[in-house]
Design an enzyme around this catalytic site. Structure first.
Site, mmCIF file in Angstrom:
data_model
loop_
_atom_site.group_PDB
_atom_site.id
_atom_site.type_symbol
_atom_site.label_atom_id
_atom_site.label_comp_id
_atom_site.label_asym_id
_atom_site.label_seq_id
_atom_site.Cartn_x
_atom_site.Cartn_y
_atom_site.Cartn_z
ATOM 1 N N GLU A 148 -31.445 70.453 19.692
ATOM 2 C CA GLU A 148 -31.168 69.498 20.772
ATOM 3 C C GLU A 148 -31.359 68.070 20.274
ATOM 4 O OE1 GLU A 148 -34.394 70.846 23.497
ATOM 5 O OE2 GLU A 148 -35.277 68.874 23.162
ATOM 6 N N THR A 159 -38.653 76.930 28.887
ATOM 7 C CA THR A 159 -38.960 75.513 29.115
ATOM 8 C C THR A 159 -39.967 75.040 28.064
ATOM 9 O OG1 THR A 159 -40.682 76.154 30.685
ATOM 10 C CG2 THR A 159 -38.536 75.557 31.611
ATOM 11 N N ARG A 189 -39.977 75.376 23.887
ATOM 12 C CA ARG A 189 -39.253 74.731 22.798
ATOM 13 C C ARG A 189 -38.139 75.681 22.351
ATOM 14 N NH1 ARG A 189 -41.236 70.554 24.102
ATOM 15 N NH2 ARG A 189 -42.497 69.121 22.862
ATOM 16 N N HIS A 193 -33.640 69.249 28.564
ATOM 17 C CA HIS A 193 -35.058 69.013 28.269
ATOM 18 C C HIS A 193 -35.670 68.022 29.277
ATOM 19 C CE1 HIS A 193 -38.233 68.985 24.818
ATOM 20 N NE2 HIS A 193 -38.821 68.776 25.983
ATOM 21 N N ASP A 225 -34.062 74.976 29.276
ATOM 22 C CA ASP A 225 -34.251 73.524 29.359
ATOM 23 C C ASP A 225 -34.451 72.933 27.964
ATOM 24 O OD1 ASP A 225 -34.709 71.011 30.749
ATOM 25 O OD2 ASP A 225 -36.834 71.249 30.263
ATOM 26 N N GLY A 266 -38.062 69.034 31.646
ATOM 27 C CA GLY A 266 -39.227 69.656 32.273
ATOM 28 C C GLY A 266 -40.209 68.649 32.859
ATOM 29 N N SER A 267 -40.471 67.592 32.137
ATOM 30 C CA SER A 267 -41.487 66.622 32.597
ATOM 31 C C SER A 267 -40.873 65.402 33.270
ATOM 32 C CB SER A 267 -42.332 66.169 31.398
ATOM 33 O OG SER A 267 -41.526 65.484 30.459
HETATM 34 C C1 DGY Z 1 -43.604 67.779 26.169
HETATM 35 O O1 DGY Z 1 -44.432 67.037 26.701
HETATM 36 O O2 DGY Z 1 -43.866 68.479 25.195
HETATM 37 C C2 DGY Z 1 -42.233 67.777 26.737
HETATM 38 O O3 DGY Z 1 -41.451 68.758 26.188
HETATM 39 C C3 DGY Z 1 -41.588 66.420 26.537
HETATM 40 O O4 DGY Z 1 -41.728 66.047 25.240
#
Ligand code: DGY
Length: 324
Positions: free
Chosen positions: A271, A240, A242, A290, A266, A292-293
């Site tokens: 990507e 989760t 990069r 992607h 994720d 996660g947030s």
């Molecule tokens: C982050 O905050 O780094 C998340 O991956 C969304 O960009």
């Protein structure tokens, strides 16, 4: 334009965040949420005192060199800032900030979803139900890997890694980790975590390996063939952080051979559009885009945190999340 500093938000932001941005700044918004090219970023920045970008905008040395003198800050809407050449920004005297803490819970949730989705064959299961291919049940049907009571290994035991470890403890998992600087004894004890001085020492202890390190030149391709070989056969890999921290060819080979039973990912190299095509084909890959947030609470929190940083900068104070 009035007396307020001008802030260029490169993407459409959550409603409450845009409302505060518009209240406190002259805002250049992106209501259509267009993904700007490098040229457009430079062009629109012409009237801005600060930029509020996401990880989708690449502020390479070349783009930073072309930004107008007027731009004083890049206040990211992200904890990761690998999309910004911080050395180039520093050289130009541009302050760079990120948004730590506020997304740790949401991202840890997705790490656990990735773990379970991979371990319990969710890609295949969802396809069976959605495509009406589910015809039978038997004791051998869709048997996956149980995670309860197994070992949860973390590379990069920072904020997100620690919350993920805490959640894994809810599954009675034993936490193992490595980190550049060891956690203090109290935090380690609270997590019930066992420290390993090197990645190589950690990997054989991981039934699940969860990656939480930032993407840097040092971590690029960190999970390579040699290291994957150190994982126990049948391990689960979760990412989760990069995409860059994984050597895709090596992971795909291990997913095909079964050395890695499954991966929950994720984030991906290339990507969103140029991810390794085999990730789309392998049944033992549980992939998410992607996210996660991606909860309302967290996205608001990220936006407010970016604005807090800008408020400090324009008040002549040190922003709390300065990374360059
Ligand atoms: C982050 O905050 O780094 C998340 O991956 C969304 O960009």
């Amino acid at each position: 334009m009035g007396d307020k500093p001008v802030v260029f938000a490169t993407r459409k932001l959550p409603e409450a965040v845009e409302a505060r941005l518009v209240r406190d700044y002259e805002a250049i918004l992106n209501p259509d949420d267009k993904l700007y090219t490098a040229d457009e970023l430079v062009e629109i920045s012409a009237g801005a005192d600060a930029i509020l970008p996401c990880h989708t905008e690449k502020f390479t040395a070349e783009v930073i060199a072309r930004l107008p003198e007027r731009v004083k800050a890049i206040a990211n809407f992200s904890v990761g800032y690998d999309h910004v050449d911080t050395a180039a920004a520093k050289q130009r005297g541009i302050i760079v900030t990120n948004t730590p803490d506020v997304l740790s819970d949401a991202t840890a949730e997705i790490a656990i979803l990735c773990m379970l989705g991979a371990a319990r064959r969710a890609t295949e299961g969802v396809a069976l139900v959605r495509e009406a291919g589910w015809k039978d049940w038997s004791p051998a049907f869709m048997v996956g890997t149980q995670t309860t009571g197994k070992r949860f290994g973390v590379i990069g035991m920072g904020r997100v890694g620690q919350v993920a470890a805490k959640r894994a403890r809810g599954f009675d998992m034993a936490v193992h980790y490595t980190k550049r600087s060891r956690l203090d004894a109290e935090t380690e004890a609270a997590l019930g975590a066992t420290y390993h001085a090197t990645i190589e020492e950690l990997l054989p202890q991981c039934d699940v390996l969860s990656l939480h390190c930032p993407a840097t030149p040092e971590t690029t391709g960190l999970l390579n063939a040699e290291r994957i070989a150190l994982l126990p056969k049948g391990a689960i890999v979760v990412n989760t952080a990069r995409g860059a921290v994984i050597d895709d060819a090596a992971l795909i080979a291990a997913l095909k051979s079964g050395h890695v039973a499954a991966a929950g990912l994720d984030v991906f190299n290339g990507e969103p559009t140029d991810i390794h095509p085999e990730y789309r084909e392998l049944d033992n890959v549980f992939g998410l885009p992607h996210i996660g947030s991606a909860t309302l609470e967290t996205r608001d929190g990220m936006g407010f945190r970016a604005l807090d940083n800008l408020d400090a900068i324009f008040a002549g104070k040190e922003p709390v999340d300065r990374v360059a």
